[in-house]
Structure formats: C-alpha cells, structure tokens
Design an enzyme around this catalytic site. Sequence first.
Site, PDB file in Angstrom:
ATOM      1  CD1 TRP A   1     -60.406 -46.970 -47.651  1.00 30.13           C
ATOM      2  CD2 TRP A   1     -61.684 -48.455 -48.719  1.00 30.13           C
ATOM      3  NE1 TRP A   1     -61.665 -46.940 -47.084  1.00 30.13           N
ATOM      4  CE2 TRP A   1     -62.462 -47.828 -47.714  1.00 30.13           C
ATOM      5  CE3 TRP A   1     -62.278 -49.426 -49.520  1.00 30.13           C
ATOM      6  CZ2 TRP A   1     -63.807 -48.161 -47.498  1.00 30.13           C
ATOM      7  CZ3 TRP A   1     -63.610 -49.760 -49.308  1.00 30.13           C
ATOM      8  CH2 TRP A   1     -64.359 -49.127 -48.309  1.00 30.13           C
TER       9      TRP A   1
ATOM     10  CG  ASP B   1     -59.148 -45.251 -54.534  1.00 30.00           C
ATOM     11  OD1 ASP B   1     -59.832 -44.219 -54.698  1.00 30.00           O
ATOM     12  OD2 ASP B   1     -59.487 -46.174 -53.769  1.00 30.00           O
TER      13      ASP B   1
ATOM     14  CE  LYS C   1     -64.600 -41.766 -49.017  1.00 36.13           C
ATOM     15  NZ  LYS C   1     -65.350 -42.030 -47.790  1.00 36.13           N
TER      16      LYS C   1
END
Length: 417
Positions: free
Chosen positions: A150, A217, A241
Amino acid sequence: MATVGVRRRKRSRGDSLGLEAPTASVPPLYHGGTGDALAGSLRAANPLERVSNFSPGPTSLPSTVMRSISEEFLSWNQCGLSVLELSHRSPEFLEIKRDAEMTLREVMEIPEGFTIIWAHGGGHGQFAAIPLNLCGEKSARADYVVTGAWSERAAQEASKFCQVDRVQPKPGTDPSDWEFSSEPPAYTYICSNETIDGFEFRAEDFPHRLGVPLVVDMSSDICSKVLDWSRIGVAFACAPKNIGHPGLTVVIARNDLLERKSQRETCPGILDWKNFIESDGMWNTVATFNVYTTAKVLQFIQDEGGLPEMERRSIEKSSILYDVIESSGGLYSTPWKISRHRSRMNVCFEVKEEDPHSSRNTEAFLTGAHQLNIIGLKTKTPFPTGNKLRASLYTSVSISDVQKLASYMKDFQKISQ
C-alpha cells in the site's frame, strides 16, 4: 430477499465481546475440488451458527452496532425516515455528523489544531489528494517510506504529481537510521499498517523530522492504538476495516497545513481539502449512511474503553496467534521475524507444504476452517500472495474468535504431524 439475508446474518453472530471461546475440532482433511473456502467466498458453512470473520476488509461490524442499526433502520430517532432518506443538509443529518466528529475527537484525542474531513474515494483518492494539497508544484519532493504494497501504491500515485523519494528501511532498524532526503521534503509519508505484508509501525516508531509534516495512512489500524499527535501532520483512513463500511474516508489534517497556499490550481474539486473546509464539509453530498454507521462504531469503541482498551485487545489477540505460530515446530511461519514490526491487525502466515509448488496443506487448512465457520483467511486480491494466509483482527473480531482460530490451528497441527 434482503430481509432474509439480514436475519440469517444476525443469527450467525454472537456478541462481539465476552464470549467463551468455542471449542474447535478438525474436520476430515480436504483432498481436492474448489469449494467456497478455496474460492475466497465468505459464505458460512453453517449460517445458523456463529461466524468468525477474519476478512481483510470490508469486514464485519460489531454485533451491538448491527443490532442498533437494525432497530433504527426504518425510522431514525423516531423521525419517520431512515438515515438513507435524510438530506445531507437536514438538521437531522447535521446532528449525526456533529456527533460523529465529536466522538472521533474524543476517542482519538484529536487536538483542537486539527480539522476532520469526511471524504470520498477511499484511500486511493487520498493517494492523489495528498501531493495535490501539500505540493504546490510538480517539482516539489516528498519522502515515501515503502514498507509494503500500500505504501508502494501510494508512492506510484504521488509520482504523477510530485517528485517521490522512496525510503526503504531494513526490518528492525530504528527510524533515526533511515536514509531520508538531505533536503527537507514537502512531507514524509508512511502506511502505519500494511495489510498484505503484515508490517506495522508502533506509534513510537513514527518518523519525526523537525519541520517536515508526517502523513499517515491509517486505513487498517485507525482506532487500534494511542497516538502522539505532535508527530502527525495529516492522518487518513478509509472506513471499512475498523470504523465502518465502504464509501467513507476520514481525513484529519493539521490546520496550519490547510492554511498554506500549496494546493495545486489544477487539483480536482473533489480532492481539494479547502473546498470541504470552506463549505463545512458540504461541498458535495456527504456519504450520509456511512457517517451514521461510523458514529455507531466510534461510540462502541468509546463505550468499551477507548483506544487504550482497543490497543490492549489488539496486543492480546495478535499475541494469541503469533504464539501458536512460534510454537508450531515450523508448520506455520510468518514473514516478519522481528516482533516489533509484526502487524497486530493482520497476522500473515503460511502453512508448511512438503512440496513448495503445492497448496495441498493450505487448501486442507482452509477447508477445515470453513467447516467451523472460520472465514476470510484467504480472499481474492489483485496482489500476488501465493499460499499466504492472513487473519485480520479488526474492531469487530473478538478475543473468543481468535481463540477459536488458535484452537483450530493447534488441532490441525496435531493431525499434520
């Protein structure tokens, strides 16, 4: 049809906390075929019994949140309308939005010098928004600490809008030893938890460079640990999530960064943070139902003890699985040998194969888990993962869910010896 699905889903869940660990037994080994488990399906083997969902996301919501939503679904606050039907500019929704922002501030202990933005586009939208808002020109430079899939994808996207310097630290090294740009960049970027690679930054390991904003992030570990906001310039996270379901992204930005005249003139309006600030978050239609759901999850976290308790549970849940892996005699292995960087959110592991080109043992493990309603350990992803499995331990995953998986792993080890 939708009502039947909701009812079946509700029956398949128990309370998300305080459940006694179910006992696990190993079904007969699987010897071929595809089946739901091997296809990445999340369909329960027995929909009338509790499901333990370890999907990397989107994932389950806490059962108490699901019950509350179902009770209010047709008429929120007895107003006669569902939240799905409320105008984003109505006083009813503005009450929901204010509550969500207030609870997020309280739960995450966000200082007054930060602004909350409810954005669209998921994490990928912010991959572009960050350089467009923090780098006035394409020649501006930014440091990207690449620790997995990511952060690498974020670096690739940012390279369209600024000059990216990749920092690739060796596992176990201290941030003070990392090789950053000699000239201060516009910002430093990290992904605090890599869901695919199983790497996590502990809060104390966040890089801290004087005068350089840190962008984090937090999509997969938001609300799972106590933070030091003096180290952070911008934090963002997509919701599905730990704090909600797909369609909502929260951006938490330091006010002095929002006040800079560094936004690119060509920045699309939907990515321009100033548009959201100047319109009080109403530049375009807010994801109303998503904000409502996130407010519910945040209230759940607050009621359960806030971030200190969420961090304690994260440590306990991940330790249960890592202990099984370490004591398995090599049957299970995890890519990160240094515990300091092992993810508490996504426990990545593999089942030993006698033939390195085979998946027989992995398939047997998945199929046996599926028959016990343990799902989500292997899902479809655009990234090559081979035989890698991962147990994602987000907010909705209870300690009893983890104990059930650990018990199954131990039983599978016994019949595999």
